[in-house]
Write a protein that holds these residues in place. Structure first.
Motif, PDB file in Angstrom:
ATOM      1  N   MET A 506       0.826  -1.260  -0.449  1.00 58.88           N
ATOM      2  CA  MET A 506       0.121   0.000  -0.514  1.00 58.88           C
ATOM      3  C   MET A 506       0.623   1.543  -0.140  1.00 58.88           C
ATOM      4  O   MET A 506       0.784   1.959  -0.917  1.00 58.88           O
ATOM      5  CB  MET A 506      -0.972   0.049   1.488  1.00 58.88           C
ATOM      6  N   ALA A 507       2.196   1.358   0.631  1.00 59.85           N
ATOM      7  CA  ALA A 507       2.856   2.150   1.056  1.00 59.85           C
ATOM      8  C   ALA A 507       4.450   1.492   1.687  1.00 59.85           C
ATOM      9  O   ALA A 507       4.172   0.883   1.929  1.00 59.85           O
ATOM     10  CB  ALA A 507       2.410   3.511   1.281  1.00 59.85           C
ATOM     11  N   SER A 508       5.587   2.826   0.753  1.00 57.54           N
ATOM     12  CA  SER A 508       6.871   1.940   1.555  1.00 57.54           C
ATOM     13  C   SER A 508       7.379   3.191   1.769  1.00 57.54           C
ATOM     14  O   SER A 508       7.672   4.137   1.058  1.00 57.54           O
ATOM     15  CB  SER A 508       7.649   0.841   0.783  1.00 57.54           C
ATOM     16  N   LEU A 509       8.515   3.608   2.500  1.00 57.70           N
ATOM     17  CA  LEU A 509       9.782   4.209   2.493  1.00 57.70           C
ATOM     18  C   LEU A 509      11.469   3.510   2.858  1.00 57.70           C
ATOM     19  O   LEU A 509      10.925   3.089   3.266  1.00 57.70           O
ATOM     20  CB  LEU A 509       8.785   5.174   3.600  1.00 57.70           C
ATOM     21  N   ALA A 510      12.084   3.380   1.906  1.00 57.73           N
ATOM     22  CA  ALA A 510      13.208   2.960   1.830  1.00 57.73           C
ATOM     23  C   ALA A 510      14.045   3.855   2.297  1.00 57.73           C
ATOM     24  O   ALA A 510      14.165   4.931   2.217  1.00 57.73           O
ATOM     25  CB  ALA A 510      13.267   2.994   0.918  1.00 57.73           C
ATOM     26  N   LEU A 511      14.836   3.138   3.733  1.00 56.29           N
ATOM     27  CA  LEU A 511      15.716   3.378   4.106  1.00 56.29           C
ATOM     28  C   LEU A 511      16.675   3.149   4.029  1.00 56.29           C
ATOM     29  O   LEU A 511      17.374   2.114   5.440  1.00 56.29           O
ATOM     30  CB  LEU A 511      15.093   3.980   6.040  1.00 56.29           C
ATOM     31  N   PRO A 512      17.676   2.837   2.814  1.00 56.74           N
ATOM     32  CA  PRO A 512      18.468   1.986   2.968  1.00 56.74           C
ATOM     33  C   PRO A 512      20.382   2.188   3.656  1.00 56.74           C
ATOM     34  O   PRO A 512      21.049   1.669   4.053  1.00 56.74           O
ATOM     35  CB  PRO A 512      19.048   2.047   1.685  1.00 56.74           C
ATOM     36  N   ILE A 513      20.281   3.777   4.287  1.00 56.34           N
ATOM     37  CA  ILE A 513      21.414   3.960   5.239  1.00 56.34           C
ATOM     38  C   ILE A 513      21.749   3.227   6.296  1.00 56.34           C
ATOM     39  O   ILE A 513      20.324   3.318   7.396  1.00 56.34           O
ATOM     40  CB  ILE A 513      21.432   5.532   4.866  1.00 56.34           C
ATOM     41  N   ALA A 514      21.159   2.276   6.332  1.00 55.53           N
ATOM     42  CA  ALA A 514      21.575   0.699   8.059  1.00 55.53           C
ATOM     43  C   ALA A 514      20.676   0.508   8.040  1.00 55.53           C
ATOM     44  O   ALA A 514      20.136   0.118   9.000  1.00 55.53           O
ATOM     45  CB  ALA A 514      22.383   1.958   9.318  1.00 55.53           C
ATOM     46  N   GLY A 515      19.176   0.081   7.456  1.00 59.66           N
ATOM     47  CA  GLY A 515      18.042   0.510   7.447  1.00 59.66           C
ATOM     48  C   GLY A 515      17.782   1.493   8.400  1.00 59.66           C
ATOM     49  O   GLY A 515      16.234   1.310   8.350  1.00 59.66           O
ATOM     50  N   LEU A 516      17.732   2.973   8.287  1.00 60.51           N
ATOM     51  CA  LEU A 516      17.453   3.724   9.288  1.00 60.51           C
ATOM     52  C   LEU A 516      17.045   4.984   9.150  1.00 60.51           C
ATOM     53  O   LEU A 516      17.021   5.463   9.217  1.00 60.51           O
ATOM     54  CB  LEU A 516      18.914   4.230  10.853  1.00 60.51           C
ATOM     55  N   MET A 517      17.983   4.853   7.679  1.00 62.65           N
ATOM     56  CA  MET A 517      18.115   6.765   6.814  1.00 62.65           C
ATOM     57  C   MET A 517      17.576   6.651   6.019  1.00 62.65           C
ATOM     58  O   MET A 517      18.418   5.952   4.935  1.00 62.65           O
ATOM     59  CB  MET A 517      19.097   7.507   7.600  1.00 62.65           C
ATOM     60  N   SER A 518      16.873   7.671   5.138  1.00 58.15           N
ATOM     61  CA  SER A 518      17.382   7.722   3.981  1.00 58.15           C
ATOM     62  C   SER A 518      18.223   8.778   3.327  1.00 58.15           C
ATOM     63  O   SER A 518      19.096   9.204   3.506  1.00 58.15           O
ATOM     64  CB  SER A 518      16.136   8.803   3.059  1.00 58.15           C
ATOM     65  N   ASP A 519      18.565   8.069   1.981  1.00 59.90           N
ATOM     66  CA  ASP A 519      19.613   8.542   0.953  1.00 59.90           C
ATOM     67  C   ASP A 519      19.217   9.704  -0.240  1.00 59.90           C
ATOM     68  O   ASP A 519      19.749  10.316  -1.324  1.00 59.90           O
ATOM     69  CB  ASP A 519      20.324   7.260  -0.174  1.00 59.90           C
ATOM     70  N   LYS A 520      18.082   9.795   0.525  1.00 57.89           N
ATOM     71  CA  LYS A 520      17.088  11.197  -0.203  1.00 57.89           C
ATOM     72  C   LYS A 520      17.204  12.511   0.501  1.00 57.89           C
ATOM     73  O   LYS A 520      17.056  12.374   1.375  1.00 57.89           O
ATOM     74  CB  LYS A 520      15.808  10.683  -0.906  1.00 57.89           C
ATOM     75  N   PRO A 521      16.501  13.671  -0.550  1.00 59.30           N
ATOM     76  CA  PRO A 521      17.138  14.946   0.691  1.00 59.30           C
ATOM     77  C   PRO A 521      15.924  14.737   1.624  1.00 59.30           C
ATOM     78  O   PRO A 521      14.332  13.794   1.103  1.00 59.30           O
ATOM     79  CB  PRO A 521      16.704  15.467  -1.352  1.00 59.30           C
ATOM     80  N   ALA A 522      15.545  16.234   2.048  1.00 58.18           N
ATOM     81  CA  ALA A 522      14.785  15.418   3.356  1.00 58.18           C
ATOM     82  C   ALA A 522      12.678  15.623   2.751  1.00 58.18           C
ATOM     83  O   ALA A 522      12.393  15.174   3.171  1.00 58.18           O
ATOM     84  CB  ALA A 522      14.773  16.702   4.314  1.00 58.18           C
ATOM     85  N   ASN A 523      13.171  16.913   1.382  1.00 56.31           N
ATOM     86  CA  ASN A 523      11.592  17.000   0.759  1.00 56.31           C
ATOM     87  C   ASN A 523      11.298  16.185   0.769  1.00 56.31           C
ATOM     88  O   ASN A 523      10.020  15.671   0.636  1.00 56.31           O
ATOM     89  CB  ASN A 523      12.292  18.541   0.189  1.00 56.31           C
ATOM     90  N   GLN A 524      11.995  15.100  -0.148  1.00 55.89           N
ATOM     91  CA  GLN A 524      11.553  14.049  -0.745  1.00 55.89           C
ATOM     92  C   GLN A 524      11.225  13.106   0.011  1.00 55.89           C
ATOM     93  O   GLN A 524       9.991  12.383   0.022  1.00 55.89           O
ATOM     94  CB  GLN A 524      12.873  13.287  -1.883  1.00 55.89           C
ATOM     95  N   THR A 525      11.736  12.376   0.710  1.00 56.99           N
ATOM     96  CA  THR A 525      11.473  11.902   1.584  1.00 56.99           C
ATOM     97  C   THR A 525      10.214  11.933   2.744  1.00 56.99           C
ATOM     98  O   THR A 525       9.631  11.075   3.183  1.00 56.99           O
ATOM     99  CB  THR A 525      12.515  11.284   2.680  1.00 56.99           C
ATOM    100  N   VAL A 526       9.972  13.302   3.248  1.00 56.98           N
ATOM    101  CA  VAL A 526       8.268  13.882   4.266  1.00 56.98           C
ATOM    102  C   VAL A 526       7.673  13.460   3.247  1.00 56.98           C
ATOM    103  O   VAL A 526       6.833  13.092   3.981  1.00 56.98           O
ATOM    104  CB  VAL A 526       9.412  14.787   4.090  1.00 56.98           C
TER     105      VAL A 526
END
Length: 582
Positions: A506-526
């Motif tokens: 239904m929805a997902s948010l990838a956090l590939p940096i240690a499974g904890l943080m996004s590798d994308k800019p903050a505006n795209q992540t939010v």
């Protein structure tokens, strides 16, 4: 502090009116955090430092600005935060909070350290160097947080020692394993002695500890606690010589309950922190500025709240050139229109205006150079639906985790649960759902199973690799099939969040940096995070608390009362594993 003789001489000469300053902010209503007074004055800056707070209007500068009587506040300090919980890197985090007047944070990178060890700490230090914010670090004391779970790394005193020479490292981070402290276990003693011999700060983590246990913490040299949830706990810590960090994060919101402990006599022993706060709330609410607004709304005198957020934190962590607008301090300050909204309209860092109207004035292009040790960290065993089965062979009574909305503590309940063919059956009507924690660092095959009440999920499953503090994969579900699908999908994107229903994402948010943080800019992540929250309301229409963050703490076996790790159900009060069947 890096300063050369010329810079020091220039500052001295400017302070005496014998040389021209770099910048003056004129006609400012300055917050004097020492006397708790407002002073109309000019703030005179040279080489990034304040050299005068002048009321004579006699200084000259290369550039100046008129504050027109607006309030000017020292840069705010978050005394304890895990930046990883924002789901963005330190440099991206900096760009979010600097426009709000938060110019300094003290972070504990134990989230990434539990996944990637020393390499994770170094990544955080390196990325923090890209930011204009001052990001100081405490060294993780508990990796893993307890011996009753499996993390991706083990850090001993000898692993931490080399980091103590780093300029931005201030001490030893929250000591979570209180049994190790109170029993004098050798590994913990090594870390405490390392910090004591270096004469650096040692932070505490006194969740649920009684007064005599806090006494043991103090004897060990531990100086702070951010886990107080009542005024009584806070007063006990203060009476034993501790500093209390009043926490207002995403899951743990303790400010209103703890604030009554603060009075005119003991206020210098309190400060504010966020601990863990998600990106969307940081953008909407802010962090320490939000704590100040809440404190003022609760009746605290504004200058008192500002003192907690600035000078108190600086003095606690020995940041002697931060926390005040006075000669010799870093020129970190911001201007607000009024005390009610307490929103920064302009922010200066080291005497340079860096933000205006909640926007950074200069934005560096987003870039990340990441190693496989940081980005390939999710390794699951081969899973099947049967791995999620919970046998119940007694009369159906079970030890159940009851979550408390907007708190990271839980309750232990004994409940008669639905059973079919000898197996627990999730029941949305009774709000009894299935929970699993799967070791994801070494594919050991460890799977902890449990039953949870209070999440209110109506269908589908949710999985995440943000699961404090060992950050194994945690999955909550109404059925085994969606739980399995969610885990497999999360492995394919190397961590983050996923919402699964009837086998579909239904929805997902990838956090590939240690499974904890996004590798994308903050505006795209939010944007992706907001889509995640939107999808969550489809399977939980009446959601009124921060489910993701609450879920991420159900696996932390140092917060009372009952938690679930990859090694099973854990009774935190008695510090031992217990069976699911009561």
């Amino acid at each position: 502090m890096n300063i050369n003789p010329k810079q020091l001489k220039d500052r001295i000469l400017v302070s005496q009116g014998k040389a021209i300053a770099d910048f003056i902010l004129r006609n400012a209503k300055v917050a004097d955090v020492y006397s708790l007074e407002w002073r109309l004055a000019d703030i005179v800056v040279s080489s990034g430092n304040i050299v005068a707070v002048d009321t004579t209007n006699t200084f000259e500068a290369k550039s100046e600005e008129d504050a027109k009587g607006k309030y000017v506040i020292p840069g705010l300090i978050d005394a304890h935060i895990h930046i990883e919980s924002s789901m963005v890197t330190p440099s991206a985090f900096s760009d979010i909070l600097l426009p709000r007047g938060v110019t300094t944070v003290i972070t504990d990178p134990h989230e990434i350290a539990n996944v990637s060890g020393a390499e994770g700490i170094q990544f955080m230090l390196d990325d923090a160097q890209k930011s204009e914010m001052d990001i100081f670090m405490m060294l993780p004391s508990s990796v893993p947080s307890t011996p009753f779970e499996n993390s991706g790394a083990i850090l001993k005193a000898e692993d931490l020692q080399p980091f103590l020479s780093k300029e931005k490292v201030l001490g030893l981070a929250e000591v979570m394993d209180f049994p190790a402290v109170l029993s004098g276990e050798p590994d913990m003693l090594d870390k405490l002695i390392m910090a004591l011999e270096a004469n650096v700060q040692i932070d505490g983590h006194g969740a649920g500890l009684k007064s005599n246990q806090i006494r043991g913490y103090r004897v060990a040299g531990i100086q702070t606690d951010h886990e107080c949830v009542t005024a009584e706990e806070a007063l006990d810590r203060i009476s034993q010589g501790m500093y209390v960090l009043i926490r207002e994060g995403s899951a743990a919101k303790n400010l209103k309950d703890v604030l009554p402990a603060v009075n005119a006599h003991n206020a210098r022993r309190f400060m504010f922190c966020t601990d863990d706060k998600h990106l969307d709330e940081l953008i909407k609410e802010g962090s320490i500025d939000h704590s100040i607004r809440l404190a003022i709304n609760e009746g605290m005198e504004p200058l008192q709240a500002i003192q907690l957020a600035t000078l108190n934190a600086a003095e606690c962590y020995k940041l002697h050139n931060k926390g005040a607008i006075a000669p010799g301090f870093n020129a970190d300050f911001f201007m607000i229109d009024n005390l009610e909204s307490f929103r920064a309209v302009s922010v200066w860092k080291n005497g340079q205006k860096i933000a205006e109207n909640n926007e950074m004035l200069k934005k560096e292009p987003f870039q990340n150079y990441l190693s496989k040790e940081i980005t390939e960290t999710v390794h699951l065993p081969r899973l099947s639906v049967s791995d999620f089965s919970i046998p119940i062979t007694n009369n159906g009574t079970a030890n159940v985790i009851e979550i408390m909305p907007n708190q990271i503590t839980t309750r232990k309940k004994i409940v008669k649960v639905p059973v079919s063919d000898g197996l627990f059956t999730p029941c949305t009507e009774k709000d009894l759902l299935k929970l699993a924690v799967i070791e994801r660092h070494q594919a050991t095959g460890n799977i902890g199973l449990g039953i949870v009440n209070g999440f209110g999920l109506q269908k589908g499953a949710i999985a995440t690799t943000v699961a404090h503090d060992s950050h194994n994969m945690i999955v909550l579900g109404t059925n085994d099939e969606d739980m399995l699908a969610a885990c497999k999908y999360l492995e394919s994107i190397q961590g983050g969040f996923v919402i699964m229903d009837e086998g579909k994402v239904m929805a997902s948010l990838a956090l590939p940096i240690a499974g904890l943080m996004s590798d994308k800019p903050a505006n795209q992540t939010v944007e992706e995070l907001e889509a995640l929250h939107g999808a969550l309301h489809l399977i939980h229409p009446h959601l009124d608390f921060h489910l993701f963050l609450t879920l991420s703490f159900v696996s932390l076996p140092v917060i009372p009362e009952l938690k679930l790790t990859d090694t099973g159900l854990f009774d935190v009060v008695n510090f031992k594993h217990i069976p699911i069947q009561a």
